[in-house]
Design an enzyme around this catalytic site. Structure first.
Site, PDB file in Angstrom:
ATOM      1  N   ARG A   1      -4.159 -17.209  26.462  1.00 27.04           N
ATOM      2  CA  ARG A   1      -2.700 -17.173  26.545  1.00 27.04           C
ATOM      3  C   ARG A   1      -2.226 -15.784  26.146  1.00 27.04           C
ATOM      4  O   ARG A   1      -2.739 -15.201  25.180  1.00 27.04           O
ATOM      5  CB  ARG A   1      -2.057 -18.211  25.615  1.00 27.04           C
ATOM      6  CG  ARG A   1      -2.130 -19.652  26.111  1.00 27.04           C
ATOM      7  CD  ARG A   1      -1.279 -19.904  27.370  1.00 27.04           C
ATOM      8  NE  ARG A   1      -1.360 -21.274  27.827  1.00 27.04           N
ATOM      9  CZ  ARG A   1      -2.222 -21.763  28.710  1.00 27.04           C
ATOM     10  NH1 ARG A   1      -3.112 -20.952  29.260  1.00 27.04           N
ATOM     11  NH2 ARG A   1      -2.198 -23.019  29.067  1.00 27.04           N
TER      12      ARG A   1
ATOM     13  N   HIS B   1      -3.035 -15.088  35.953  1.00 29.58           N
ATOM     14  CA  HIS B   1      -3.331 -16.423  35.407  1.00 29.58           C
ATOM     15  C   HIS B   1      -4.096 -17.269  36.435  1.00 29.58           C
ATOM     16  O   HIS B   1      -3.677 -18.379  36.780  1.00 29.58           O
ATOM     17  CB  HIS B   1      -2.037 -17.139  34.989  1.00 29.58           C
ATOM     18  CG  HIS B   1      -2.274 -18.162  33.914  1.00 29.58           C
ATOM     19  ND1 HIS B   1      -1.467 -18.294  32.812  1.00 29.58           N
ATOM     20  CD2 HIS B   1      -3.246 -19.097  33.771  1.00 29.58           C
ATOM     21  CE1 HIS B   1      -1.909 -19.271  32.048  1.00 29.58           C
ATOM     22  NE2 HIS B   1      -2.998 -19.773  32.613  1.00 29.58           N
TER      23      HIS B   1
ATOM     24  N   ASP C   1      -5.987 -11.916  32.017  1.00 23.87           N
ATOM     25  CA  ASP C   1      -5.576 -12.905  33.022  1.00 23.87           C
ATOM     26  C   ASP C   1      -4.237 -13.522  32.633  1.00 23.87           C
ATOM     27  O   ASP C   1      -3.652 -14.284  33.401  1.00 23.87           O
ATOM     28  CB  ASP C   1      -6.636 -14.008  33.141  1.00 23.87           C
ATOM     29  CG  ASP C   1      -6.317 -14.986  34.262  1.00 23.87           C
ATOM     30  OD1 ASP C   1      -6.014 -14.512  35.385  1.00 23.87           O
ATOM     31  OD2 ASP C   1      -6.335 -16.206  34.032  1.00 23.87           O
TER      32      ASP C   1
ATOM     33  N   GLU D   1       4.566 -13.434  30.992  1.00 20.95           N
ATOM     34  CA  GLU D   1       4.170 -13.715  32.388  1.00 20.95           C
ATOM     35  C   GLU D   1       5.106 -14.693  33.110  1.00 20.95           C
ATOM     36  O   GLU D   1       5.198 -14.675  34.339  1.00 20.95           O
ATOM     37  CB  GLU D   1       2.730 -14.239  32.454  1.00 20.95           C
ATOM     38  CG  GLU D   1       2.551 -15.630  31.858  1.00 20.95           C
ATOM     39  CD  GLU D   1       1.096 -16.109  31.941  1.00 20.95           C
ATOM     40  OE1 GLU D   1       0.203 -15.386  31.487  1.00 20.95           O
ATOM     41  OE2 GLU D   1       0.876 -17.221  32.462  1.00 20.95           O
TER      42      GLU D   1
HETATM   43  N1  LIG Z   1      -6.270 -18.645  32.044  1.00 17.73           N
HETATM   44  C1  LIG Z   1      -6.383 -19.915  32.406  1.00 17.73           C
HETATM   45  O1  LIG Z   1      -6.312 -20.215  33.607  1.00 17.73           O
HETATM   46  C2  LIG Z   1      -6.620 -20.994  31.360  1.00 17.73           C
HETATM   47  C3  LIG Z   1      -6.985 -22.266  31.803  1.00 17.73           C
HETATM   48  C4  LIG Z   1      -7.272 -23.269  30.864  1.00 17.73           C
HETATM   49  C5  LIG Z   1      -7.140 -23.012  29.500  1.00 17.73           C
HETATM   50  N2  LIG Z   1      -6.757 -21.761  29.104  1.00 17.73           N
HETATM   51  C6  LIG Z   1      -6.617 -21.493  27.662  1.00 17.73           C
HETATM   52  O2  LIG Z   1      -7.873 -21.674  27.025  1.00 17.73           O
HETATM   53  C7  LIG Z   1      -7.640 -22.274  25.753  1.00 17.73           C
HETATM   54  C8  LIG Z   1      -8.913 -22.940  25.268  1.00 17.73           C
HETATM   55  O3  LIG Z   1      -9.202 -24.061  26.091  1.00 17.73           O
HETATM   56  P1  LIG Z   1     -10.385 -25.082  25.711  1.00 17.73           P
HETATM   57  O4  LIG Z   1     -10.418 -26.088  26.817  1.00 17.73           O
HETATM   58  O5  LIG Z   1     -11.614 -24.339  25.361  1.00 17.73           O
HETATM   59  O6  LIG Z   1      -9.769 -25.759  24.401  1.00 17.73           O
HETATM   60  P2  LIG Z   1     -10.578 -26.468  23.233  1.00 17.73           P
HETATM   61  O7  LIG Z   1      -9.556 -27.304  22.525  1.00 17.73           O
HETATM   62  O8  LIG Z   1     -11.823 -27.109  23.734  1.00 17.73           O
HETATM   63  O9  LIG Z   1     -11.001 -25.247  22.288  1.00 17.73           O
HETATM   64  C9  LIG Z   1     -10.113 -24.538  21.495  1.00 17.73           C
HETATM   65  C10 LIG Z   1     -10.861 -24.016  20.286  1.00 17.73           C
HETATM   66  O10 LIG Z   1      -9.936 -23.278  19.511  1.00 17.73           O
HETATM   67  C11 LIG Z   1     -10.112 -23.672  18.169  1.00 17.73           C
HETATM   68  N3  LIG Z   1      -8.856 -23.517  17.446  1.00 17.73           N
HETATM   69  C12 LIG Z   1      -7.788 -24.311  17.505  1.00 17.73           C
HETATM   70  N4  LIG Z   1      -6.836 -23.864  16.700  1.00 17.73           N
HETATM   71  C13 LIG Z   1      -7.328 -22.784  16.090  1.00 17.73           C
HETATM   72  C14 LIG Z   1      -6.822 -21.894  15.145  1.00 17.73           C
HETATM   73  N5  LIG Z   1      -5.589 -22.049  14.638  1.00 17.73           N
HETATM   74  N6  LIG Z   1      -7.580 -20.879  14.751  1.00 17.73           N
HETATM   75  C15 LIG Z   1      -8.829 -20.740  15.260  1.00 17.73           C
HETATM   76  N7  LIG Z   1      -9.368 -21.550  16.177  1.00 17.73           N
HETATM   77  C16 LIG Z   1      -8.616 -22.557  16.581  1.00 17.73           C
HETATM   78  C17 LIG Z   1     -10.547 -25.099  18.167  1.00 17.73           C
HETATM   79  O11 LIG Z   1     -11.248 -25.440  16.975  1.00 17.73           O
HETATM   80  C18 LIG Z   1     -11.417 -25.142  19.403  1.00 17.73           C
HETATM   81  O12 LIG Z   1     -12.768 -24.879  19.102  1.00 17.73           O
HETATM   82  C19 LIG Z   1      -6.458 -23.238  26.033  1.00 17.73           C
HETATM   83  O13 LIG Z   1      -5.750 -23.529  24.843  1.00 17.73           O
HETATM   84  C20 LIG Z   1      -5.611 -22.440  26.984  1.00 17.73           C
HETATM   85  O14 LIG Z   1      -4.678 -21.658  26.260  1.00 17.73           O
HETATM   86  C21 LIG Z   1      -6.497 -20.773  29.993  1.00 17.73           C
END
Ligand SMILES: NC(=O)c1ccc[n+]([C@@H]2O[C@H](COP(=O)([O-])OP(=O)(O)OC[C@H]3O[C@@H](n4cnc5c(N)ncnc54)[C@H](O)[C@@H]3O)[C@@H](O)[C@H]2O)c1
Length: 337
Positions: free
Chosen positions: A237, A298, A261, A266
């Site tokens: 993000r 994105h 990305d 955005e």
């Molecule tokens: N660019 C894109 O197209 C796209 C698509 C999907 C997801 N994303 C982003 O990727 C992120 C991760 O997705 P995911 O499926 O791996 O999620 P997930 O929930 O499986 O993993 C998130 C990780 O972050 C950790 N976390 C949560 N809060 C935290 C904090 N305050 N400090 C440190 N670590 C923390 C969690 O413990 C977890 O291991 C999503 O939140 C989203 O923002 C981007």
């Protein structure tokens, strides 16, 4: 009943329609709109009980109020992240909210690596040159990844998929998260304090959600710790990175490559054709001037597999809402009757 979907992309629409037709052969119709949901467009939801949103729609309290007044009762967000939705306001207004908590993490992890490899090996510059029949290699030198250190910030589903690929490259693995992932530990990842990760990594990739305590996680202090020739990739993000601090760092000639990305501002820009307009976002315009920065719109999640799974799960979330069920995708359950 007609169900309305905002910000539907051209390539997404057939997959969404297919999932919809499979589940609701008769009874409900889907109306896909290209424009995004915001304060100007919210009145167009009038009379629609179910509204489908995506990452660059704005669902703040004023927008949610217009939706609720217009008869909306359910919001189905077509993504994992939901930082664009004011969940407290939704609950107060009696709107139930669901998201897609799981879809191919490989889509994003593979794209993050696409950015890493492209900036490391100067692919954009190389492709522009060869198109112009300029076949020199000056300025295109990259670095082997094998033996170098990667810092994975957030080792959940996407971070773990990213880590598996890093392991395949033969990299030393550093991680930072509030919870250690046994799968990453098994690959040899060492969890370290955030400062150590920034200081030791040759490549930093961000995979934590955007939350109040992760906002500007990559700020001037973190950037100052990073090696001068490190690579930074953000496919999570935009708000995780302080853009002003990043611009300052790049202006000073630091960091060998940056792949973005996502971008803090955005919404209202990404997913849209702005090529015939004056670019009024000075920071985005400035980012584009650095030859070692690669910005994409994105698109990390944008594979047939991921978008198909998002469509199927969104439809399942709507079915759950109609059946009065809550599950792992429910962010705000329907108000108790
Ligand atoms: N660019 C894109 O197209 C796209 C698509 C999907 C997801 N994303 C982003 O990727 C992120 C991760 O997705 P995911 O499926 O791996 O999620 P997930 O929930 O499986 O993993 C998130 C990780 O972050 C950790 N976390 C949560 N809060 C935290 C904090 N305050 N400090 C440190 N670590 C923390 C969690 O413990 C977890 O291991 C999503 O939140 C989203 O923002 C981007």
């Amino acid at each position: 009943m007609e169900i309305v979907a905002y910000g539907v992309l051209v390539d997404e629409e057939p997959l969404l329609q297919e999932a919809f037709d499979k589940a609701f052969a008769d009874g409900h119709e889907l109306r896909c709109l290209r424009w995004f949901l915001d304060r100007d467009t919210a009145p167009t939801a009038h009379g629609h009980e179910v509204v489908l949103s995506s990452v660059n729609d704005t669902l703040d309290a004023p927008v949610l109020r217009v939706l609720a007044e217009g008869g909306t009762r359910m919001i189905a967000q077509r993504s994992t992240g939901y930082n664009n939705i004011d969940l407290t306001a939704a609950e107060e207004l009696g709107l139930s909210v669901a998201r897609v908590s799981y879809y191919s993490p490989y889509s994003v992890a593979e794209f993050a690596w696409t950015l890493v490899l492209a900036v490391n090996r100067r692919i954009t510059r190389a492709a522009l040159r060869t198109r112009d029949f300029d076949f020199r290699l000056d300025g295109l030198m990259g670095r082997d990844l094998r033996g170098r250190t990667v810092g994975v910030v957030g080792t959940g589903k996407i971070g773990a998929a990213f880590t598996r690929i890093a392991h395949g490259f033969g990299m030393r693995l550093l991680g930072w998260d509030i919870a250690e992932n046994p799968e990453c530990l098994a690959l040899g990842m060492e969890y370290v304090p955030r400062e150590r990760l920034f200081a030791e990594a040759d490549l930093v990739s961000l995979h934590v959600p955007l939350l109040p305590d992760t906002q500007h996680l990559v700020d001037a202090g973190a950037l100052a710790l990073m090696k001068d020739d490190a690579i930074l990739v953000n496919s999570s993000r935009g708000g995780l990175v302080d853009t002003d601090a990043l611009l300052e760092t790049l202006r000073a000639g630091r960091l060998s490559g940056v792949g973005l990305d996502v971008y803090e501002e955005e919404a209202g820009v990404f997913f849209l054709d702005k090529s015939l307009e004056v670019m009024t976002d000075e920071r985005l315009a400035r980012l584009m001037t650095f030859s070692n920065v690669l910005v994409t719109s994105h698109q990390a999640y944008f594979t047939r597999d991921a978008v198909g799974q998002i469509a199927d799960t969104t439809v399942a979330n709507i079915e759950d809402y109609f059946a009065g069920r809550s599950g792992e995708n429910t962010l705000v359950p329907p108000p108790a009757a």
